[in-house]
Design an enzyme around this catalytic site. Structure first.
Site, PDB file in Angstrom:
ATOM      1  N   HIS A   1      34.069  92.730  47.622  1.00 13.57           N
ATOM      2  CA  HIS A   1      34.510  93.785  46.705  1.00 13.57           C
ATOM      3  C   HIS A   1      33.242  94.433  46.136  1.00 13.57           C
ATOM      4  O   HIS A   1      32.221  93.757  45.977  1.00 13.57           O
ATOM      5  CB  HIS A   1      35.306  93.089  45.589  1.00 13.57           C
ATOM      6  CG  HIS A   1      35.994  93.985  44.615  1.00 13.57           C
ATOM      7  ND1 HIS A   1      35.315  94.656  43.628  1.00 13.57           N
ATOM      8  CD2 HIS A   1      37.300  94.291  44.450  1.00 13.57           C
ATOM      9  CE1 HIS A   1      36.193  95.340  42.894  1.00 13.57           C
ATOM     10  NE2 HIS A   1      37.404  95.137  43.379  1.00 13.57           N
TER      11      HIS A   1
ATOM     12  N   ASP B   1      33.331  84.441  44.305  1.00 15.95           N
ATOM     13  CA  ASP B   1      34.214  85.396  43.645  1.00 15.95           C
ATOM     14  C   ASP B   1      35.649  84.965  43.954  1.00 15.95           C
ATOM     15  O   ASP B   1      36.143  85.169  45.065  1.00 15.95           O
ATOM     16  CB  ASP B   1      33.918  86.802  44.183  1.00 15.95           C
ATOM     17  CG  ASP B   1      34.923  87.836  43.696  1.00 15.95           C
ATOM     18  OD1 ASP B   1      35.892  87.462  43.019  1.00 15.95           O
ATOM     19  OD2 ASP B   1      34.721  89.032  44.011  1.00 15.95           O
TER      20      ASP B   1
ATOM     21  N   GLN C   1      40.667  86.901  44.009  1.00 16.88           N
ATOM     22  CA  GLN C   1      41.900  86.959  44.807  1.00 16.88           C
ATOM     23  C   GLN C   1      42.445  85.577  45.127  1.00 16.88           C
ATOM     24  O   GLN C   1      43.538  85.463  45.684  1.00 16.88           O
ATOM     25  CB  GLN C   1      41.658  87.690  46.137  1.00 16.88           C
ATOM     26  CG  GLN C   1      41.463  89.173  46.003  1.00 16.88           C
ATOM     27  CD  GLN C   1      42.681  89.905  45.467  1.00 16.88           C
ATOM     28  OE1 GLN C   1      43.818  89.508  45.689  1.00 16.88           O
ATOM     29  NE2 GLN C   1      42.449  90.983  44.751  1.00 16.88           N
TER      30      GLN C   1
ATOM     31  N   LYS D   1      45.029  89.073  37.391  1.00 17.56           N
ATOM     32  CA  LYS D   1      45.607  88.928  38.731  1.00 17.56           C
ATOM     33  C   LYS D   1      46.405  87.633  38.860  1.00 17.56           C
ATOM     34  O   LYS D   1      46.965  87.341  39.904  1.00 17.56           O
ATOM     35  CB  LYS D   1      44.507  88.984  39.798  1.00 17.56           C
ATOM     36  CG  LYS D   1      43.880  90.377  39.902  1.00 17.56           C
ATOM     37  CD  LYS D   1      42.748  90.464  40.892  1.00 17.56           C
ATOM     38  CE  LYS D   1      42.184  91.886  40.885  1.00 17.56           C
ATOM     39  NZ  LYS D   1      40.991  92.031  41.717  1.00 17.56           N
TER      40      LYS D   1
ATOM     41  N   CYS E   1      38.074  99.142  47.006  1.00 13.87           N
ATOM     42  CA  CYS E   1      36.759  98.775  46.473  1.00 13.87           C
ATOM     43  C   CYS E   1      35.956  97.968  47.473  1.00 13.87           C
ATOM     44  O   CYS E   1      35.222  97.040  47.105  1.00 13.87           O
ATOM     45  CB  CYS E   1      36.864  97.988  45.168  1.00 13.87           C
ATOM     46  SG  CYS E   1      37.692  98.867  43.861  1.00 13.87           S
TER      47      CYS E   1
HETATM   48  C1  LIG Z   1      39.799  92.541  41.596  1.00 13.12           C
HETATM   49  C2  LIG Z   1      38.599  91.965  42.205  1.00 13.12           C
HETATM   50  C3  LIG Z   1      37.358  92.024  41.574  1.00 13.12           C
HETATM   51  C4  LIG Z   1      37.144  92.739  40.277  1.00 13.12           C
HETATM   52  O1  LIG Z   1      37.928  92.207  39.261  1.00 13.12           O
HETATM   53  P1  LIG Z   1      38.022  92.947  37.840  1.00 13.12           P
HETATM   54  O2  LIG Z   1      39.184  92.280  37.191  1.00 13.12           O
HETATM   55  O3  LIG Z   1      38.282  94.400  38.147  1.00 13.12           O
HETATM   56  O4  LIG Z   1      36.736  92.740  37.147  1.00 13.12           O
HETATM   57  C5  LIG Z   1      36.286  91.422  42.199  1.00 13.12           C
HETATM   58  N1  LIG Z   1      36.416  90.793  43.370  1.00 13.12           N
HETATM   59  C6  LIG Z   1      37.594  90.713  44.012  1.00 13.12           C
HETATM   60  C7  LIG Z   1      37.675  89.966  45.309  1.00 13.12           C
HETATM   61  C8  LIG Z   1      38.719  91.299  43.456  1.00 13.12           C
HETATM   62  O5  LIG Z   1      39.879  91.233  44.106  1.00 13.12           O
END
Ligand SMILES: *Cc1c(COP(=O)(O)O)cnc(C)c1O
Length: 404
Positions: free
Chosen positions: A121, A198, A201, A224, A362
């Site tokens: 992302h 990260d 997801q 999320k 993104c």
């Molecule tokens: C949504 C997302 C982000 C960013 O998250 P925010 O809540 O917008 O800060 C970063 N990495 C991944 C894989 C995402 O799905």
């Protein structure tokens, strides 16, 4: 087996109509919907215990502080962190990553290498680019194959004693691919590199175990995973959090301030300057309780069924291509139809009540890899149903007829 109708009744928004049609919400990868228990908990906080935390001796301040720290403990248990002070509240994944990259500015030297994956992302690319620009470190990319899987041979070849950080998402937001992070972490550690995962997801679909993974940092957002927006977690190993300098200066993060010298507070407060999103932090704990009550085994079982069904039904449509065909996947289907712009399909099916994401998600480098402007992404949650998938497939077929 989950009683999906009973679960759906927990989410007031799901019984809405949109454009005169029942809402089919398949944009869970962007943000999940919130159960009533989470909505109620926000109201209850402001009605009953609203006060600033860690500051007052008065009763409400104590109650708010206790609730906030209880929630931190819930997160610690949920991700199996060794210490509660390794769990930092943040406004979200983006903030958590920037906190870490900011800290590494005082650690990296010119010529050091940072490995990011081709599946990231933007929020796990751009902060590292900024860090490399600042320090003279070099950004290298772990490539992927046509199935959207990271190429582990290429990763192995990129690793050297120059590698100081490796960062990769647990699950790709654009394609739904689940990355072999345990292997990546082990290999990166073997050359002495730190690893940031990260998990934005991943946390809606599974319960990460940070000690088992042995990652140095694990970041995610609350919104999320059924929690409020503006909430998130940065897990960091104690030794790393002690080593990194504070991100922001201000109240709450200090031990003693004079004009000559300021000493910083202990973890986790060193990284939590200013008044945080108190209600959000507390209610993130409510969201985690809610998900654990449903059970991640049940969630995964249901979502795997949805993924399999959606993949099969969508592939009935002639000219439809799915991106991210690797084996190990979460409940995300990213697709296009030959000769039709994803945005056009997205707009037509929106009129039919179907909420999907269209665009680059993104993750422009992934779109460049496939030479496409974007995809249509349907991302499923445990509250979605096969009947909703049927509605989406019918709507996509209708859009295709209209556009071709
Ligand atoms: C949504 C997302 C982000 C960013 O998250 P925010 O809540 O917008 O800060 C970063 N990495 C991944 C894989 C995402 O799905």
């Amino acid at each position: 087996m989950l009683d999906i109708q009973k679960i759906r009744a927990d989410f007031p928004i799901l019984s809405q109509t949109v454009n005169g049609k029942p809402l089919v919400y398949f944009d869970n990868g962007a943000t999940s919907q919130k159960p009533q228990i989470v909505i109620d908990a926000i109201e209850k906080y402001y009605q009953e215990i609203n006060a600033n935390i860690h500051r007052g001796v008065h009763t409400l301040s104590q109650l708010a502080t206790d609730a906030y720290e209880i929630s931190r403990g819930k997160v610690q248990q949920h991700i199996n962190a060794k210490f509660t002070h390794e769990v930092l509240f943040t406004p979200g994944t983006t903030h958590g990553i920037n906190l870490v990259t900011n800290g590494f500015a005082s650690i990296l030297k010119p010529g050091d290498e940072v490995l990011v994956s081709a599946l990231e992302h933007h929020s796990n690319i751009v902060p590292w680019q900024m860090l490399c620009e600042k320090t003279g470190a070099v950004l290298k990319v772990i490539p992927m194959n046509e199935d959207g899987e990271l190429i582990m041979d290429a990763f192995d070849a990129l690793l050297s004693e120059k590698t100081k950080v490796v960062t990769v998402n647990h699950i790709s937001n654009a394609l739904g691919i689940i990355n072999p992070i345990k292997y990546i972490i082990e290999k990166a550690h073997a050359v002495g590199a730190a690893v940031l995962i990260d998990g934005a997801q991943a946390v809606p679909h599974l319960k990460p175990d940070v000690q088992d993974l042995d990652c140095d940092f694990y970041v995610f957002s609350g919104h999320k995973m059924c929690g409020p927006t503006g909430t998130g977690i940065l897990y960091g190993k104690e030794a790393w959090l002690n080593k990194l300098p504070p991100y922001q200066g201000g109240g709450e993060m200090i031990k003693e301030v004079t004009f000559e010298k300021t000493t910083y507070a202990d973890l986790p407060h060193k990284f939590e300057a200013g008044t945080p999103n108190i209600a959000g932090g507390i209610v993130l704990g409510t969201a985690i309780d809610y998900l654990n009550n449903i059970g991640f085994d049940n969630i995964q079982e249901h979502e795997e069924e949805l993924l399999e069904y959606a993949t099969k039904r969508l592939l009935e449509i002639e000219g439809l291509r799915i991106y991210g065909t690797g084996k190990n996947k979460a409940s995300v289907v990213s697709f296009n139809i030959d000769g039709i712009h994803p945005y056009d399909i997205g707009s037509i099916i929106d009129k039919l009540g179907i909420a999907v994401r269209t665009g680059h998600h993104c993750a422009q480098p992934i779109m460049n890899f496939f030479c496409i402007p974007g995809t249509i992404r349907a991302s499923f949650s445990f509250y979605n149903t096969k009947e909703e998938i049927d509605l989406m497939v019918d709507a996509v077929k209708k859009a295709k007829t209209m556009l071709s």
